[in-house]
Design a protein around this motif. Structure first.
Motif, PDB file in Angstrom:
ATOM      1  N   SER B 192       0.830  -1.208   0.000  1.00 61.03           N
ATOM      2  CA  SER B 192       0.000   0.000   0.000  1.00 61.03           C
ATOM      3  C   SER B 192       0.858   1.250   0.000  1.00 61.03           C
ATOM      4  O   SER B 192       0.548   2.228  -0.681  1.00 61.03           O
ATOM      5  N   ALA B 196       0.845   4.108  -2.737  1.00 62.53           N
ATOM      6  CA  ALA B 196       0.494   5.485  -2.402  1.00 62.53           C
ATOM      7  C   ALA B 196       1.444   6.480  -3.059  1.00 62.53           C
ATOM      8  O   ALA B 196       1.058   7.596  -3.393  1.00 62.53           O
ATOM      9  N   THR B 197       2.680   6.066  -3.247  1.00 63.48           N
ATOM     10  CA  THR B 197       3.618   7.000  -3.877  1.00 63.48           C
ATOM     11  C   THR B 197       3.711   6.779  -5.380  1.00 63.48           C
ATOM     12  O   THR B 197       4.464   7.448  -6.059  1.00 63.48           O
ATOM     13  N   GLY B 198       2.962   5.830  -5.885  1.00 59.33           N
ATOM     14  CA  GLY B 198       3.000   5.595  -7.315  1.00 59.33           C
ATOM     15  C   GLY B 198       4.108   4.641  -7.745  1.00 59.33           C
ATOM     16  O   GLY B 198       4.224   4.285  -8.910  1.00 59.33           O
ATOM     17  N   GLY B 273      -5.835   1.722  -6.713  1.00 60.57           N
ATOM     18  CA  GLY B 273      -6.684   2.905  -6.804  1.00 60.57           C
ATOM     19  C   GLY B 273      -6.778   3.483  -8.205  1.00 60.57           C
ATOM     20  O   GLY B 273      -7.862   3.608  -8.758  1.00 60.57           O
ATOM     21  N   PRO B 274      -5.660   3.832  -8.797  1.00 58.31           N
ATOM     22  CA  PRO B 274      -5.743   4.464 -10.118  1.00 58.31           C
ATOM     23  C   PRO B 274      -6.422   3.585 -11.159  1.00 58.31           C
ATOM     24  O   PRO B 274      -7.170   4.072 -12.008  1.00 58.31           O
ATOM     25  N   SER B 327     -13.524   6.389  -5.803  1.00 58.09           N
ATOM     26  CA  SER B 327     -12.389   6.606  -6.687  1.00 58.09           C
ATOM     27  C   SER B 327     -12.558   7.836  -7.546  1.00 58.09           C
ATOM     28  O   SER B 327     -11.700   8.172  -8.340  1.00 58.09           O
ATOM     29  N   GLN B 336     -13.801  15.456  -0.222  1.00 61.50           N
ATOM     30  CA  GLN B 336     -13.137  14.666   0.821  1.00 61.50           C
ATOM     31  C   GLN B 336     -14.112  14.248   1.892  1.00 61.50           C
ATOM     32  O   GLN B 336     -14.088  13.104   2.352  1.00 61.50           O
ATOM     33  N   HIS B 503      -4.185   7.797   2.920  1.00 61.20           N
ATOM     34  CA  HIS B 503      -3.114   7.015   2.293  1.00 61.20           C
ATOM     35  C   HIS B 503      -3.513   6.407   0.975  1.00 61.20           C
ATOM     36  O   HIS B 503      -2.714   5.709   0.356  1.00 61.20           O
ATOM     37  N   TRP B 504      -4.725   6.604   0.542  1.00 61.47           N
ATOM     38  CA  TRP B 504      -5.120   6.042  -0.740  1.00 61.47           C
ATOM     39  C   TRP B 504      -4.911   7.046  -1.823  1.00 61.47           C
ATOM     40  O   TRP B 504      -5.149   8.240  -1.654  1.00 61.47           O
ATOM     41  N   ARG B 505      -4.489   6.529  -2.941  1.00 62.10           N
ATOM     42  CA  ARG B 505      -4.242   7.422  -4.066  1.00 62.10           C
ATOM     43  C   ARG B 505      -5.084   6.933  -5.224  1.00 62.10           C
ATOM     44  O   ARG B 505      -5.089   5.742  -5.540  1.00 62.10           O
TER      45      ARG B 505
END
Lengths: 501, 506, 512
Positions: B192, B196-198, B273-274, B327, B336, B503-505
Motif C-alpha cells: 500500500s 500510495a507514492t505511485g 486505486g488508479p 475513486s 473529501q 493514504h489512498w491514491r
C-alpha cells in the motif's frame, strides 16, 4: 552417522529374509523398528546439518583400478530427501501392517528397497550412486509381482524393464564420461571438473536426463507409472510414487544437470521455437503436468486417478529443475518432499483404507457405498490429503508449486501459464474423486449394502501412519523455513558450481 | 513492536474449540457455545485496544519464509476490529440457532468453529500468504456444512459455491504472484505504501509491461466480485443460501460476504486505486445493477430464504457503489468529506447488514423449525396473533433491513448515500430505486407472514421461548442502539477512515 | 629340445593326467562292488585333489617359456602372467563341476567320467599357454574330444547322444576349418610360431594379400565355434540341453575359459606384432608396443571380424533367449550373448593389459556363476524330471536355499549390482571404451548395454516362477545333497562378496 540408514536397512532386509515364515508379528515389529531407526537417524542428521553445507560421511578407496571411491556425503538436498525416505518408510510399514502372505519376504524386499534409496541420496560418487540406483530395481519387481493387484506381473515387469533401460542409458554415459574425461576418479566433483567438452555434454545431458527421467515420470516415458502404481500393493505404491520417482528427479538434478551443465546451453538454432535441451525438457514437463491432470480427470478407477496425479505432480518437479534459477530449484526440491508425503497419504487411503475393505476401486461401485458414513476416517483423511494435493495454502504443496511457478515465470512465462492450467485441472480431478468416492448422493445399491456390511474398523497403524504424514505436510506447509533453510544453500552452491547461467 | 500475541490467540481459540468439538460427540454444541462466547469477549477486548489514530495496532510481525517475502504479519485497525466483533457475534448467533443438528453434531460444530477461525484470520492477516491461506481454508468448512447438512439440492449448490469462489481466488493469486515478482514483497502495508507514492505502478510497468497493472486490478476485483458478490458473478449465491441450513446461511451472509468487502478495502482500493478509478464507470454500472436487480429479484422470489438471499446482494450492492464512488477524484473539501462519509457508510453497512441479515435468517430458521420445514412466503399468515413476540422481534430485524431510521440498517445506508450523492449523483439516484423496491419487498413479507387472517394450522404457532428471547434480545438491542447512537461505532471507526483515505491514491 | 624343460613346464598338466589315470585305476580295481554314491564321491575327490595339486605346481612355475630350439622364435608354451590366471580358473572350475558329480545319477561309470573330464582340462591348460599353431591345435582337439564324450555320457538319454553327435559333427568340421586356416598361415609366413606368423604377415608379404583374409576367416570360424559365437553357435543350445548337468556345466565354464584364453593369446599377438619377446609379469607374451599406429597388419581385419561376431552374438543370443521355455536352452543362448560381450573387448584391445584382464575377469566370474546355475538346474531336474520353466514354480517354498542361490546367480548374469556380474560387465565396457578406438566401439557398447537390459527380462521370467508364482499343489519339495548344497551356497556367497569387493579379484589378476 547418516550412512547407518543404509546399513540398518540392508541388515534388516537380510534378517527378515531369514525369519521363520509363521511369525508375521515378528516380521512387522522388526520392520517398524528398522524404519523408525532410519527416520530417527534422518531427523538427527537433518538437525545436525542445519546451517552446514556438505558434510562428508565416509570416503574409502573401493576399486583403485578405476579410482572408484565409496564416497558418502550429504548436503542440504540430500538431508531433506533422506528425511522424506524415513517418513515414507515408517508410513509404508504402518500401512502394510495387515499383510499376511509371506510377511517376512515382503518386509525383506521393502527394506532392501529403502536401503537402496538411502544409498542413492547419500552417494557422491557416480559409480556408487549408480550401484544403489540399480539395487533398488529388483525389490520393486518382486514387491509388485507378488503382493500386487491388477495385472501385477505385467506391471512389475514393465516397471523393471523401463527402470533398467533408463539406468542402461545412464550407464552408457557414465562409461563414456569416465573414458573420455581421463579423470581417474568417478566422484561427482571430479567428473564435474573434468573438463568434458561441450559437444560431449550436449549429447550426454539429454541421454542422462531421459535415463533418470524415465523413473521420474517424464512424459512420454511415464507409461509405467499408472499401471505400476495401480498394480502395486499399498506400501509399494507409496514408496514408488513417494520416493522412487524422486530418485529419478534427484538423478536428473545431481547427475545430468550437475555434471553436464553445458548440455543445457542453446543450440544456436531453433526448431519450432525450441532452442535447447532445457526448453525441450521444460516443455515435456509442462505437457506431463497438463496431460497427467487431464487424464486423471476421466478415470473410473480411484487408484488410477492418484497414479496419473503423480505424473502431473512430478511434472512440477521437472519444470522446477529446468527453470535454472534459485527459486525454481528450491521449489523443485520442496515439491519432491511435499509430493513424496502426499502421494504416500493418497495411496495409503485409497489402497489400504478403502480398497482393502471394499475390494473395489471403481467409482461406479464406490458411489453407492456412502463411504463418508461408513468409513468416515477414510473420507476425512482424503479431504485433508486431497486439499493438500490440490495445492491449498497451509499445506506443503502450495509453497512448492508457488515457487516453481515463480521460477518458471522468471525463466519463460509461457511455461507458467500451462502449468497453471495443470493446477486448476488438479483441483477438478481431486474434487471429482472426492465427490464420487466418498460424498456421492447416489442411492445405496442393495447388493453392495449387504457385502459392505462388515467394513473392518480402522486400526491403530493406519491412524498412526496417517497422522505422521499429515503432520509432516502441515508442518512444512505452515513453516516451510525448516526445509528451505537447508535447501537454499545447497541450491545456491549447486548453481554456482555448475556455472549455470 | 511485537507485544502479547492476542491476535494469534484470537484465531487459535476457535481452532482449539473445533478440535475439542470434533471429539465431543453429543456435547459439541455446548463446546461451540463456550468457544464462541470466549471469542466474542476476546474480540471485544481487541476492539477496545485499537489505536486512536486509526492506524494498524496490535501488530505481530515475524519472518516466516524470508526468501519468498513471506512474513507472519498480523494487525488490526478500526475496520479489522469491527469485523472481528461482527464475526464473533454472527458465529455465536449461528451456533445458538442450530438446535437440532442430529447427524454428526461434532463435525457440524467443529466446522462452524473452523469457519470462525478462518474469518478471524482473514481479518487480521496482513501478508498475502496467510491472508490467502485463511481465505481459501474457510471455503472448506463452508462447503461441507452445505454439502452434508443442507437441503435437497445441496450437492450441486455446494459444488457451485466452491467452484465459483475458488475460480475467483485464482485471479487474486495470480495478481499477487505478479506483485511479488515485481516488488519482492507480499505484505499489504508495504505494497500500500508503494502504491500510495505511485512506485508500485512503476515497478510493475518496468518488469511486466504497461497495461499489466490494469489486468492485475481486474484479477483482484474478480476474486472479490464473486465473494461479495457483484452481479453478474452472483449466480452461486441464491442456491447456496437456500440449500444451506439456515444457521449456516447466517454465517454465509453475515460474515463470509464481508470477507470480500474487507478485501476490497484492504487490498483493492489501496493498491489499485488508479486502475479502479480508470474503470469506475463500468464498475459503477455493475454496482448499481447489483443494487437494483438484487432488490428486483428479491421481489420475485417465493422462498423466504431466496428473498433474503437476493436482498443481501442488494444490501451489499450499496457497498459496491460507495467503494467505486470513492475513486472519483477528490479535489476539494466537499469531495473529501463525501468520501469519508461513504467509507464510514461502507464499514457501518458491513457491520449492520451482518447483524441484521443474520438475525433475519435466525428467525427464518425458527419459522422452519416450528412449521416442519416450510419457508415459502405464502406458507404462513397472520402469525402476529399466535406469536406476537416473534412477530415483534422479527419485525425489528425486518425494518432494520428496510432501512427504517432509528434502527441500525438506516445509518449505514444513509452515510453511503450522503457520501455518494455529491460524488456521483446518477448512481445515487438510481440506487434509490433499490431502496424503494426493498421497502416493498420487506413490507410484503411482513404482510404475508405476519398480518392477515390466521390459517387453521397456525392457530397454535408457538411463540418464542424465554431462552430464545434471551438469545435474540441482545441482538435487537444492538440494532436499536446502533440505530440511535451510531457514534458508538463511528467514533472508533472514523479515525481509521481518515487514515485510510489519507493514504489512498486514486 | 630340452625335455627336462618341457617336463617342468608341463608339471600341472602331468599332475592332472596322473590323477585321471589314478581315478581310473582306483575305480576299476577297488570300487567295482561299492555303491554308486561311494564311487562317485571317491572319483570326484580324487579329481579335485588332482586339480589342487596341479594348481600348486602351476603357482610354483612362475613365468617361463618353453622353446623348441632355445630361441624365442620357436616358442611353444608359456606360463605365468595372465596365462596363470586362465589356468587357475580352469582348474578351479573343473574342481567345482566334479563336485557336482557327487549327487548325480546319470552314469554308472563315474571314474571314466572324471578321467575324461580331467583330460579335457589338460587340453584347456595347454591351449591357455600355447604359442605355436600346432600346439594350439593339439590342445584344442584334446579339449574338444573330451567334451564330445562327456556330452554323450548319459547313456540312457537319447537327447544326450543326439547332442553329442551334433556337437561332434560341428566340432569336427570347425576343427578342419581351423587347421586349414593354420596351414595357409604357415604357407604364407613359413613358421608355425604365433609371433613369427603375425610378424610375417606384416613384414614379408604384406597384409594386402587376400589369402590372409581367407585364413583369418577360417580361424575365426574355428574359434567362433568354440566360444559359441554367432553364426557358429548352433550346437550350443542342443549341447547344453542334452548333456548331463555336470557336463553342461563343464562345457559352459571350463571350455569357455580355455577358448577365451586362446583368443586373448592370439589377439595379443596380433595387436602387438613387433615384440621384444620379453615376458613381462602381467601379460601373455608381451610387448613393448612400438610407436606404430594401432591396427596395422592383421589387427584391422581381426578387429572387424571379432566386432561382427560380437554384435551378432549379442543380438541373437539375447533375442533368442526371450522365447525359450527350457531353462537350459535359456542358459545356452545367454551364454552366446555373454560370449558376444567378451568378443567386443577382444575386438578393441587396449595398449595396456587392461582389456585382457577385463576379459579374464569376466570369463572367470561368468564361469563360476554358470557352474552354480547348472548345479541348481541339475538338482531340480533330478527332482522333477524336466528343466522346463514350469518345474521351477514356487521353488522358494520347495527349497529356499536353491531359490536364493538362483536369485543371486541369475541377477549376477543380468548385471545387477552389487553382484559380481555387474562389475565384470562394467569393467569390460570401460576397457573397451578406454581403447578410444572411435565411434563404432562406442556404438557397440551402447548396444551391449541395451541388450543387457533386455536380458533382465528373461532372467526375471525364471525368477518370477521361482518367487512370484505359487507352486502347483502336486509339486513336492526338492531335496539336495549336502555337498551340492554347500558348493552352491559357496558359489552364491562368492558372487555376492566379490560383487561388493571387486577389487580383490582384480588385484589378484593384475598381480600375477
Amino acid at each position: 552417522m547418516l550412512a547407518w540408514t543404509i546399513y540398518l536397512s540392508f541388515a534388516g532386509a537380510l534378517i527378515e529374509a531369514l525369519l521363520p515364515k509363521n511369525r508375521p508379528g515378528l516380521a512387522r515389529a522388526l520392520a517398524l523398528i528398522v524404519a523408525l531407526a532410519g527416520l530417527g537417524l534422518g531427523v538427527a542428521g537433518f538437525a545436525a546439518g542445519m546451517g552446514q553445507g556438505r558434510i562428508l560421511i565416509v570416503d574409502a578407496l573401493w576399486i583403485p583400478s578405476m579410482g572408484i571411491h565409496y564416497l558418502l556425503a550429504a548436503d542440504g538436498i540430500s538431508r531433506v530427501l533422506v528425511l522424506l525416505t524415513g517418513l515414507a518408510a515408517v508410513a509404508g510399514v504402518l500401512f502394510s501392517w495387515n499383510i499376511e502372505l509371506r510377511t517376512s519376504h515382503f518386509f525383506a524386499f521393502f527394506l532392501a528397497l529403502i536401503g537402496g534409496v538411502y544409498g542413492v541420496f547419500l552417494s557422491f560418487d557416480l559409480f556408487l550412486l549408480f550401484v544403489f540406483y540399480e539395487i533398488a530395481i529388483v525389490p520393486k519387481y518382486f514387491l509388485i509381482a507378488i503382493w500386487g493387484s491388477t495385472r501385477r506381473e505385467y506391471a512389475a515387469m514393465k516397471l523393471a524393464i523401463y527402470s533398467f533401460v533408463g539406468s542402461a542409458m545412464v550407464l552408457i554415459v557414465l562409461l563414456a564420461a569416465y573414458a573420455t574425461s581421463g579423470s581417474h576418479s568417478t566422484s561427482l566433483d571430479a567428473l564435474a571438473h573434468a573438463g568434458l567438452s561441450p559437444q560431449f555434454q550436449m549429447w550426454a545431458f539429454p541421454l542422462t536426463f531421459v535415463g533418470f527421467g524415465i523413473l521420474a515420470g517424464l512424459w512420454p516415458f511415464h507409461t509405467w507409472a499408472p499401471t505400476g502404481h495401480v498394480a502395486a500393493p499399498t506400501a509399494a505404491s507409496m514408496l514408488l510414487a513417494g520416493v522412487v520417482m524422486k530418485l529419478g528427479a534427484y538423478g536428473c538434478l545431481r547427475v545430468a544437470m550437475g555434471l553436464f551443465p553445458r548440455g543445457m546451453d542453446p543450440w544456436g538454432f531453433t526448431i519450432a521455437g525450441i532452442g535447447s535441451w532445457r526448453s525441450v525438457f521444460a516443455i515435456l514437463a509442462v505437457i506431463g503436468i497438463v496431460y497427467g491432470a487431464l487424464v486423471a480427470l476421466v478415470q473410473t478407477d480411484f487408484k488410477f486417478v492418484i497414479g496419473y496425479s503423480s505424473v502431473s505432480h512430478m511434472g512440477f518437479v521437472l519444470l522446477g529443475l529446468m527453470t535454472l534459477n534459485r527459486i525454481g530449484l528450491d521449489g523443485a526440491v520442496l515439491q519432491m518432499f511435499s509430493h513424496g508425503i502426499l502421494a504416500g497419504l493418497l495411496f495409503a487411503i485409497v489402497g489400504r483404507v478403502v480398497y482393502d475393505r471394499t475390494h473395489t476401486r471403481q467409482f461406479a461401485d464406490l458411489e453407492h457405498m456412502h463411504l463418508s458414513k461408513r468409513l468416515p476416517f477414510a473420507a476425512w483423511a482424503f479431504v485433508v490429503a486431497g486439499m493438500a494435493s490440490m495445492g491449498l495454502p497451509g499445506f506443503s504443496g502450495f509453497i512448492a508449486e508457488l515457487q516453481v511457478l515463480i521460477g518458471s515465470w522468471r525463466a519463460q512465462p509461457w511455461w507458467t501459464g500451462a502449468a497453471g492450467v495443470g493446477i486448476v485441472v488438479g483441483v477438478a480431478y481431486t474434487w471429482r474423486a472426492l465427490q464420487k468416492a466418498f460424498f456421492s448422493d447416489a442411492p445405496p445399491a442393495p447388493h453392495i449394502q449387504d457385502h459392505a456390511h462388515a467394513l473392518a474398523p480402522i486400526t491403530w497403524p493406519e491412524i498412526a501412519g496417517f497422522s505422521l504424514l499429515t503432520a509432516a505436510s502441515l508442518w512444512i506447509g505452515l513453516y516451510p523455513r525448516i526445509l528451505l533453510d537447508q535447501i537454499e544453500p545447497a541450491v545456491r552452491t549447486f548453481l554456482a558450481a555448475g556455472g549455470v547461467q | 513492536m511485537n507485544g502479547f500475541p492476542i491476535l494469534t490467540l484470537l484465531t487459535a481459540l476457535p481452532l482449539a474449540g473445533a478440535i475439542v468439538a470434533f471429539f465431543s460427540g453429543r456435547h459439541a454444541r455446548g463446546v461451540a457455545m463456550i468457544s464462541a462466547l470466549l471469542s466474542l469477549a476476546s474480540s471485544l477486548a481487541v476492539w477496545m485496544r485499537i489505536p486512536a489514530n486509526g492506524s494498524m495496532g496490535l501488530a505481530e510481525q515475524y519472518p516466516w519464509a524470508p526468501s519468498l517475502g513471506i512474513e507472519y504479519h498480523l494487525g488490526v485497525d478500526g475496520l479489522g476490529a469491527l469485523m472481528l466483533v461482527l464475526s464473533a457475534i454472527v458465529a455465536l448467533m449461528s451456533i445458538d440457532a442450530a438446535h437440532r443438528v442430529h447427524q454428526r453434531p461434532n463435525l457440524y460444530f467443529g466446522f462452524v468453529l473452523l469457519l470462525e477461525a478462518g474469518l478471524f484470520g482473514t481479518f487480521t492477516a496482513l501478508n498475502f500468504y496467510h491472508w490467502f491461506l485463511y481465505w481459501e481454508l474457510s471455503l472448506i468448512p463452508a462447503f461441507f456444512l452445505i454439502k452434508l447438512w443442507g437441503g435437497p439440492k445441496r450437492g450441486p449448490a455446494a459444488t457451485q459455491f466452491l467452484v465459483y469462489t475458488m475460480a475467483g481466488s485464482v485471479g487474486l493469486l495470480l495478481a499477487f504472484l505478479a506483485l511479488y515478482l515485481c516488488t519482492g514483497s507480499m505484505d499489504f502495508t508495504h505494497l500500500s505504501l508503494l502504491a500510495a507514492t505511485g512506485e508500485l505502478e512503476q515497478m510493475v510497468a518496468a518488469q511486466l509491461g504497461g497495461h499489466i497493472m490494469t489486468w492485475l486490478a481486474i484479477g483482484v476485483l474478480a476474486g472479490f466480485a464473486v465473494k461479495v458478490p457483484l452481479m453478474p458473478f452472483h449466480t452461486w449465491l441464491p442456491n447456496a443460501y437456500a440449500e444451506a441450513p439456515s444457521p449456516v446461511t447466517m454465517l454465509l451472509t453475515g460474515a463470509m460476504s464481508k470477507m470480500g468487502v474487507y478485501g476490497l478495502l484492504r487490498i483493492a482500493l489501496p493498491m489499485f486505486g488508479p486502475q479502479i478509478a480508470a474503470m469506475r464507470t463500468p464498475l459503477l454500472v455493475l454496482a448499481v445493477v447489483t443494487v437494483v436487480m438484487g432488490a428486483w429479484a428479491a421481489a420475485a422470489q417465493k422462498d423466504l430464504k431466496r428473498v433474503f438471499a437476493y436482498s443481501s446482494v442488494n444490501h451489499l450492492g450499496y457497498c459496491w457503489v460507495a467503494i467505486f464512488a470513492l475513486s472519483i477524484p477528490a479535489a476539494n473539501n466537499i469531495t473529501q468529506s463525501s468520501q469519508a462519509a461513504a467509507l464510514n457508510g461502507v464499514i457501518l453497512q458491513m457491520f449492520n447488514h451482518g447483524i441484521t441479515a443474520a438475525a433475519i435468517f435466525w428467525f427464518i430458521a425458527m419459522l422452519q423449525e416450528r412449521s416442519g420445514g416450510l419457508r415459502g412466503i405464502d406458507d404462513f399468515g397472520g402469525l402476529r396473533k399466535p406469536a406476537p413476540v416473534f412477530a415483534g422481534l422479527m419485525g425489528f430485524a425486518l425494518f432494520s433491513s428496510l432501512g427504517l431510521p432509528g434502527l441500525n440498517g438506516f445509518v449505514g445506508e444513509f452515510l453511503i448515500f450522503r457520501g455518494v450523492f455529491p460524488l456521483s449523483w446518477v448512481s445515487a439516484t438510481i440506487s434509490v430505486l433499490g431502496l424503494l423496491i426493498t421497502a416493498a419487498v420487506i413490507l410484503t413479507v411482513i404482510q404475508k407472514v405476519f398480518t392477515g387472517p390466521v390459517p387453521e394450522r397456525w392457530a397454535s404457532f408457538p411463540d418464542l421461548h424465554p431462552s430464545e428471547r434471551l438469545a435474540m434480545a441482545p441482538v435487537i438491542a444492538v440494532m436499536i442502539l446502533i440505530g440511535l447512537v451510531p457514534q458508538l461505532i463511528t467514533d472508533s471507526v472514523n479515525p481509521t477512515v481518515a487514515y485510510l483515505l489519507a493514504h489512498w491514491r486514486f | 629340445m630340452n625335455y627336462a624343460d618341457l617336463f617342468r613346464i608341463t608339471l600341472p598338466e602331468t599332475a592332472l593326467e596322473i590323477a585321471a589315470l589314478l581315478v581310473l585305476v582306483v575305480d576299476l580295481a577297488f570300487l567295482r562292488q561299492s555303491a554308486m554314491r561311494v564311487r562317485a564321491t571317491v572319483a570326484s575327490v580324487l579329481g579335485v585333489a588332482g586339480c589342487a595339486i596341479a594348481f600348486l605346481f602351476m603357482l610354483g612355475q612362475g613365468t617361463q617359456t618353453f622353446c623348441a630350439t632355445g630361441s624365442l622364435d620357436t616358442a611353444l608354451l608359456s606360463t605365468g602372467g595372465l596365462i596363470a590366471v586362465a589356468q587357475s580358473g580352469i582348474l578351479a572350475l573343473t574342481a567345482l563341476t566334479l563336485l557336482l558329480l557327487i549327487d548325480s545319477t546319470f552314469t554308472r561309470n563315474p571314474g571314466e567320467y572324471v578321467a575324461v573330464a580331467l583330460m579335457s582340462a589338460v587340453g584347456g591348460l595347454v591351449i591357455s599357454g600355447a604359442q605355436d599353431l600346432l600346439v594350439i591345435f593339439i590342445g584344442l582337439e584334446l579339449l574338444s574330444l573330451g567334451l564330445y564324450v562327456l556330452t554323450a555320457f548319459a547313456k540312457l538319454s537319447g537327447r544326450s547322444a543326439e547332442a553329442s553327435l551334433k556337437y561332434y559333427l560341428f566340432g569336427g568340421m570347425s576343427a578342419a576349418f581351423l587347421l586349414f586356416g593354420f596351414s595357409y598361415l604357415y604357407g604364407l609366413t613359413g613358421s608355425t610360431n604365433l609371433h613369427q606368423v603375425v610378424q610375417g604377415s606384416i613384414t614379408s608379404i604384406g597384409s594386402g594379400s587376400p589369402l590372409f583374409y581367407v585364413a583369418l576367416v577360417m580361424i575365426a570360424a574355428g574359434l567362433g565355434f568354440k566360444v559359441a559365437a554367432v553364426p557358429f553357435h548352433l550346437w550350443a543350445p542342443d549341447a547344453y540341453e542334452g548333456a548331463p548337468a555336470p557336463a553342461a556345466a563343464f562345457i559352459a565354464s571350463v571350455s569357455k575359459v580355455a577358448s577365451f584364453a586362446l583368443l586373448i593369446g592370439i589377439g595379443t599377438a596380433i595387436a602387438h606384432p613387433f615384440t621384444d619377446t620379453h615376458l613381462l609379469r602381467s601379460g601373455m607374451v608381451m610387448v613393448h608396443s612400438g610407436p606404430l599406429p594401432k591396427y596395422i597388419g592383421l589387427a584391422g581385419p581381426w578387429s572387424i571380424l571379432l566386432a561382427i561376431l560380437a554384435a551378432a552374438s549379442m543380438l541373437v543370443g539375447n533375442l533368442a533367449a526371450l522365447a525359450q521355455t527350457s531353462v537350459r536352452r535359456l542358459l545356452a543362448y545367454s551364454a552366446i550373448a555373454h560370449a558376444g560381450y567378451m568378443l567386443l573387448a577382444l575386438a578393441y584391445p587396449t595398449q595396456s593389459p587392461r582389456s585382457n584382464e577385463a576379459v579374464l575377469y569376466y570369463i572367470l566370474t561368468y564361469g563360476l556363476t554358470t557352474v552354480g546355475a547348472f548345479g541348481v538346474v541339475g538338482v531340480v531336474e533330478r527332482a522333477t524330471g524336466s528343466d522346463k520353466l514350469d518345474t521351477f514354480l514356487g521353488l522358494q517354498k520347495r527349497n529356499s536355499l536353491l531359490a536364493a542361490v538362483l536369485l543371486i546367480l541369475l541377477l549376477s548374469l543380468a548385471g545387477i549390482p552389487p553382484l559380481v556380474g555387474f562389475w565384470a560387465k562394467f569393467n569390460l565396457f570401460a576397457a573397451v571404451l578406454s581403447a578410444n578406438a572411435g565411434v563404432v566401439p562406442f556404438a557397440l557398447v551402447a548396444l551391449a548395454v541395451g541388450m543387457s537390459a533386455v536380458s533382465l527380462y528373461y532372467y526375471l521370467q525364471v525368477l518370477k516362477r521361482v518367487y512370484v508364482m505359487p507352486a502347483p499343489p502336486d509339486m513336492c519339495c526338492v531335496d539336495v545333497h549336502p555337498v551340492t548344497a554347500i558348493v552352491l551356497a559357496l558359489i552364491a556367497a562368492a558372487v555376492l562378496v566379490m560383487g561388493c569387493m571387486p577389487a580383490v579379484l582384480q588385484n589378484w589378476i593384475a598381480g600375477l
